[in-house]
Scaffold this motif. Structure first.
Motif, PDB file in Angstrom:
ATOM      1  N   SER A   1      67.217 -10.776 -60.812  1.00 45.36           N
ATOM      2  CA  SER A   1      68.598 -11.229 -60.966  1.00 45.36           C
ATOM      3  C   SER A   1      69.089 -11.931 -59.706  1.00 45.36           C
ATOM      4  N   ILE A   2      69.978 -12.880 -59.917  1.00 44.15           N
ATOM      5  CA  ILE A   2      70.576 -13.621 -58.807  1.00 44.15           C
ATOM      6  C   ILE A   2      71.893 -12.967 -58.411  1.00 44.15           C
ATOM      7  N   LEU A   3      72.028 -12.691 -57.139  1.00 47.68           N
ATOM      8  CA  LEU A   3      73.227 -12.014 -56.647  1.00 47.68           C
ATOM      9  C   LEU A   3      74.450 -12.920 -56.762  1.00 47.68           C
TER      10      LEU A   3
ATOM     11  N   ARG B   1      65.205  -9.682 -55.225  1.00 46.30           N
ATOM     12  CA  ARG B   1      63.886  -9.500 -54.622  1.00 46.30           C
ATOM     13  C   ARG B   1      63.786 -10.239 -53.300  1.00 46.30           C
ATOM     14  N   ASP B   2      64.271 -11.486 -53.259  1.00 48.83           N
ATOM     15  CA  ASP B   2      64.208 -12.277 -52.027  1.00 48.83           C
ATOM     16  C   ASP B   2      65.115 -11.700 -50.952  1.00 48.83           C
TER      17      ASP B   2
ATOM     18  N   LEU C   1      64.486  -6.638 -45.123  1.00 51.20           N
ATOM     19  CA  LEU C   1      63.474  -5.750 -44.560  1.00 51.20           C
ATOM     20  C   LEU C   1      62.722  -6.425 -43.422  1.00 51.20           C
ATOM     21  N   GLU C   2      62.460  -7.718 -43.557  1.00 47.65           N
ATOM     22  CA  GLU C   2      61.782  -8.460 -42.481  1.00 47.65           C
ATOM     23  C   GLU C   2      62.684  -8.584 -41.259  1.00 47.65           C
TER      24      GLU C   2
ATOM     25  N   VAL D   1      70.254   0.083 -49.391  1.00 50.80           N
ATOM     26  CA  VAL D   1      70.594  -0.269 -50.772  1.00 50.80           C
ATOM     27  C   VAL D   1      69.445  -0.986 -51.462  1.00 50.80           C
ATOM     28  N   PHE D   2      68.919  -2.023 -50.816  1.00 56.79           N
ATOM     29  CA  PHE D   2      67.938  -2.871 -51.484  1.00 56.79           C
ATOM     30  C   PHE D   2      66.540  -2.266 -51.533  1.00 56.79           C
ATOM     31  N   SER D   3      66.248  -1.313 -50.677  1.00 55.71           N
ATOM     32  CA  SER D   3      64.920  -0.690 -50.710  1.00 55.71           C
ATOM     33  C   SER D   3      64.713   0.115 -51.986  1.00 55.71           C
TER      34      SER D   3
END
Length: 339
Positions: A132-134, A191-192, A198-199, A222-224
């Motif tokens: 999905s696109i934020l 995902r991106d 994380l990077e 949140v995203f992990s």
């Protein structure tokens, strides 16, 4: 394999699917005829056993198909093309018209309808969240040192999450963090964003001191947790089949299904494949439990969006299962704008 042998093999497979008991030559002779004697059919079945297509559970019993036989049978079905299940299509259309549910709710509905129509277990792997696109992300205070994160995407609200605060943050801080993240990442896939955050955190060794660093630390949490979603329906349908006739088999099956990572890994293998795929054994989750998977990728505007399928015993009605899966995948792809 000559035509006569092929007919007898397929008759054994279809009979075993129907009666769930070893099939004898007299049963085939009476039901199918073929203009052959019971002795001729018995000899052919013996040859098929030597070739590895049939097995005999115990002396003087009838024969049952092997995994190799099912795979040969399925190849023939797929070569003949896939029929549409009109009853299922009607139900899917009704649900799509009546429901105002989110895409994830609708995927759960599809898994249940597939199970209801087949009496096997319906599974849907959705990459909705990751793909999905934020559109917007917001944060709100919740109790002491807790934060509610709300992700809104092109499909609506994807997820509410409650996470621990990485430091004392006022609502004004969280509003500023929201503005920064929305400016930085709106329009990107989750995902991106997850990968970038994380990077960044790994490279910069963020200490969560500045507001920007706090934003990245908060979003890392949140995203992990954003991964594929899986919807499973019909476990009760599966265990009521005669193939699972003792409590040990049921417990083992339930334990395997509960391990979502095994299921996700299995369905992920289908994601880049086109058309209906049938796996008879050949996978730890399936082989150990004598299960088969009939599955297909579904699409959103040309990109693989997820996988749906049916899991049942190797003695499953493959023709019906293939029709159900094909109908469901095509319908869902149309709903998502692919066709």
């Amino acid at each position: 394999m000559d035509t006569r042998t092929r007919k007898i093999l397929f008759a054994v497979i279809e009979s075993y699917i129907g009666i769930a008991a070893p099939v004898g030559s007299r049963y085939i002779s009476k039901r199918y005829g073929f203009g052959l004697s019971s002795a001729t059919i018995r000899n052919t079945m013996s040859d098929l056993e030597e070739l590895g297509f049939l097995s005999q559970p115990y002396a003087s019993s009838g024969r049952v198909p092997t995994g190799m036989a099912y795979r040969f049978f399925v190849e023939s079905l797929l070569e003949c093309g896939m029929s549409q299940n009109n009853n299922l299509l009607s139900m899917l259309s009704d649900k799509a018209t009546d429901t105002k549910a989110s895409i994830d709710d609708f995927l759960a509905i599809i898994s249940r309808l597939m199970s209801d129509c087949s009496h096997y277990m319906g599974v849907v792997l959705s990459r909705t969240t990751e793909s999905s696109i934020l559109r917007k992300i917001e944060f709100y205070s919740y109790k002491k040192d807790m934060i509610v994160a709300i992700l809104l995407t092109e499909y609506g609200v994807v997820r509410h999450m409650i996470v621990e605060s990485s430091g004392r943050l006022t609502q004004a801080d969280m509003n500023e963090i929201s503005r920064y993240l929305n400016d930085e990442y709106a329009g990107s896939t989750l995902r991106d964003i997850k990968k970038a955050l994380l990077e960044d955190v790994a490279e910069e060794r963020v200490q969560c001191d500045t507001l920007k660093e706090k934003a990245k630390c908060l979003c890392k949490t949140v995203f992990s947790s954003i991964n594929a979603d899986i919807f499973i329906s019909g476990m009760s349908e599966l265990i009521n089949l005669p193939d699972f006739d003792d409590i040990h088999k049921i417990k083992e099956l339930s334990k395997a299904i509960d391990d979502k990572s095994l299921m996700i890994n299995l369905l992920d293998k289908i994601l880049q494949s086109e058309g209906v795929q049938v796996i008879v054994g050949s996978d730890p989750l399936l082989d150990e439990k004598a299960l088969s998977l009939v599955a297909s990728t579904f699409y959103e505007k040309g990109r693989p969006f997820g996988v749906l399928g049916l899991i049942g015993p190797q003695r499953m009605d493959y023709a019906n299962a293939i029709s159900i899966v094909s109908t469901s995948a095509n319908f869902l792809s149309k709903q998502l704008g692919f066709i």
